[in-house]
Design an enzyme around this catalytic site. Structure first.
Site, mmCIF file in Angstrom:
data_model
loop_
_atom_site.group_PDB
_atom_site.id
_atom_site.type_symbol
_atom_site.label_atom_id
_atom_site.label_comp_id
_atom_site.label_asym_id
_atom_site.label_seq_id
_atom_site.Cartn_x
_atom_site.Cartn_y
_atom_site.Cartn_z
ATOM 1 N N CYS A 40 -57.022 -10.385 -6.615
ATOM 2 C CA CYS A 40 -57.420 -9.284 -5.753
ATOM 3 C C CYS A 40 -57.006 -7.950 -6.377
ATOM 4 O O CYS A 40 -56.029 -7.881 -7.121
ATOM 5 C CB CYS A 40 -56.768 -9.466 -4.382
ATOM 6 S SG CYS A 40 -57.122 -8.159 -3.193
ATOM 7 N N SER A 42 -55.530 -5.670 -4.983
ATOM 8 C CA SER A 42 -54.170 -5.345 -4.541
ATOM 9 C C SER A 42 -53.131 -5.828 -5.547
ATOM 10 O O SER A 42 -52.086 -5.195 -5.714
ATOM 11 C CB SER A 42 -53.903 -5.963 -3.165
ATOM 12 O OG SER A 42 -54.757 -5.419 -2.190
ATOM 13 N N HIS A 45 -52.801 -3.218 -8.059
ATOM 14 C CA HIS A 45 -52.022 -2.081 -7.564
ATOM 15 C C HIS A 45 -50.532 -2.298 -7.813
ATOM 16 O O HIS A 45 -49.812 -1.372 -8.200
ATOM 17 C CB HIS A 45 -52.258 -1.883 -6.068
ATOM 18 C CG HIS A 45 -53.631 -1.400 -5.722
ATOM 19 N ND1 HIS A 45 -54.369 -0.591 -6.545
ATOM 20 C CD2 HIS A 45 -54.410 -1.623 -4.624
ATOM 21 C CE1 HIS A 45 -55.531 -0.323 -5.981
ATOM 22 N NE2 HIS A 45 -55.584 -0.946 -4.827
ATOM 23 N N HIS A 61 -51.827 -13.464 -3.613
ATOM 24 C CA HIS A 61 -51.688 -13.616 -2.158
ATOM 25 C C HIS A 61 -52.954 -14.181 -1.531
ATOM 26 O O HIS A 61 -53.031 -14.280 -0.310
ATOM 27 C CB HIS A 61 -51.380 -12.246 -1.535
ATOM 28 C CG HIS A 61 -52.444 -11.226 -1.783
ATOM 29 N ND1 HIS A 61 -52.553 -10.545 -2.973
ATOM 30 C CD2 HIS A 61 -53.459 -10.794 -1.007
ATOM 31 C CE1 HIS A 61 -53.587 -9.729 -2.910
ATOM 32 N NE2 HIS A 61 -54.168 -9.867 -1.734
ATOM 33 N N CYS A 159 -57.876 -13.690 1.849
ATOM 34 C CA CYS A 159 -57.717 -12.229 1.841
ATOM 35 C C CYS A 159 -59.052 -11.497 1.887
ATOM 36 O O CYS A 159 -59.411 -10.903 2.884
ATOM 37 C CB CYS A 159 -56.917 -11.767 0.618
ATOM 38 S SG CYS A 159 -56.773 -9.961 0.503
#
Length: 359
Positions: A40, A42, A45, A61, A159
């Site tokens: 992902c 994220s 990030h 995740h 997610c």
């Protein structure tokens, strides 16, 4: 138990696949054998930005797998169950959980040590850490899935799918006949697009800088596309909506400029929804008088406002009944030792979703 995991030792450096030790499940936990994990944005990030999660980290995740063992007191799942992992905390008893706002759960994260590399404690991202062969997770975060649900598609529901569909269906509550704009059509944005189509929106306007992503958005239900590098997206959305603007605009990037664009392209009385994860230091400026006079709403959406035991099975059913697309989301599959290539492909915009496969 010794397992392999991809570890982020320092920000802005490649992940390293290491042999690490995982503890036995603590009371209330289950050990899940990870079979598939989506990669992902994220995760990227946390590699590039200073976040609340401090390295060394085991990222990942968006995971699904099979329960290998359970700790004391666990009755919700048992060994052999195939599960999707809902990340974060879902205590069921705090102020937010009792209001059905499980995505905002106020329970503290786990304090027990789950992963070690020698004497070094490793932190699993969002209490999951699915870039590893196994993960110890709170059993309350596990949602059982039927045998016919393909495990790599199931991982996406952990997610990206839940965030995108939930933003439309649960956070914004898009109505049939609406005009919807979506800024950023990567893995999550594509699910916002197909969520808007599923909700019966008349116009679903996809906005991005990459033509290939815009073409894919058409496959997921976009009726119109705008390349924001070639035309003003605010004026283009207004032109497509009779000059009024979108009823709902979703920002799925996480930048102040595009959040402001989403607000500006929303009609009076409409709703702009922030789905993208911005940097912790970023701020968005909105003229106070315009906010009052326009009657617009600017709202945040975390994890699709998910109530895991209700929503995740519904999304599984939508896929199994061919109401949403998941097969088409997976652009490439990678082995764990290809994790840095998977992250590079994500960053380059080459994939809608890359998935790490463990078998």
């Amino acid at each position: 138990m010794r397992i392999k995991a991809a570890v982020l030792w320092e920000r802005r450096t490649p992940l390293r696949v290491e042999d690490v030790e995982i503890a036995d499940p603590a009371p209330g936990e289950a050990r899940v054998k990870i079979l598939a994990s989506g990669v992902c944005h994220s995760d990227l990030h946390h590699i590039r930005r200073e976040t609340a999660f401090v390295p060394p980290l085991v990222l990942g995740h968006e995971g699904a797998g099979v329960v290998e063992s359970v700790g004391e007191g666990v009755t919700r799942v048992r060994p052999g169950d195939r599960v999707i992992i809902a990340f974060g905390q879902k205590c069921g008893t705090c102020y937010f959980c009792l209001r059905g706002e499980h995505h905002l759960c106020a329970a503290p994260g786990p304090s027990n040590v789950r992963l070690r590399h020698g004497d070094q404690v490793l932190t699993p991202l969002l209490a999951v850490g699915s870039f590893a062969e196994y993960a110890n997770v709170d059993a309350r975060n596990l949602v059982k899935i039927p045998d016919e649900m393909p495990i790599d598609r199931a991982a996406l529901i952990a997610c990206g799918v839940t965030t995108g569909l939930g933003a439309v269906i649960k956070t914004a509550r898009v109505e049939p006949g609406s005009n919807v704009a979506v800024i950023g059509v990567g893995g999550v944005g594509l699910n916002v697009v197909q969520g808007a189509a599923l909700a019966g929106a008349t116009r679903v306007i996809a906005i991005d800088l990459v033509d290939r992503k815009l073409e894919m958005a058409r496959e997921f239900g976009a009726t119109h596309t705008i390349n924001a590098g070639r035309e003003d997206p605010i004026e283009a959305v207004r032109s497509l909506t009779g000059g009024w603007g979108a009823d709902y605009a979703f920002e799925v990037i996480g930048h102040p400029a595009t959040i402001r664009q989403a607000y500006d392209m929303t009609r009076k009385g409409g709703k702009a929804v922030v789905v993208g994860l911005a940097d912790g230091a970023d701020e968005v400026s909105i003229p106070a008088q315009d906010l009052m006079r326009s009657g617009k709403s600017l709202v945040g959406c975390f994890y699709g406002s998910v109530s895991p035991y209700e929503d995740i099975p519904r999304y599984v059913d939508l896929y199994l009944n061919r109401r949403i697309k998941l097969d088409e989301l997976i652009s490439r599959r990678f082995a764990l030792d290809e994790i840095n290539e998977a992250i590079r492909a994500l960053d380059a915009g080459e994939v809608a979703r890359g998935v790490i496969m463990f078998e």
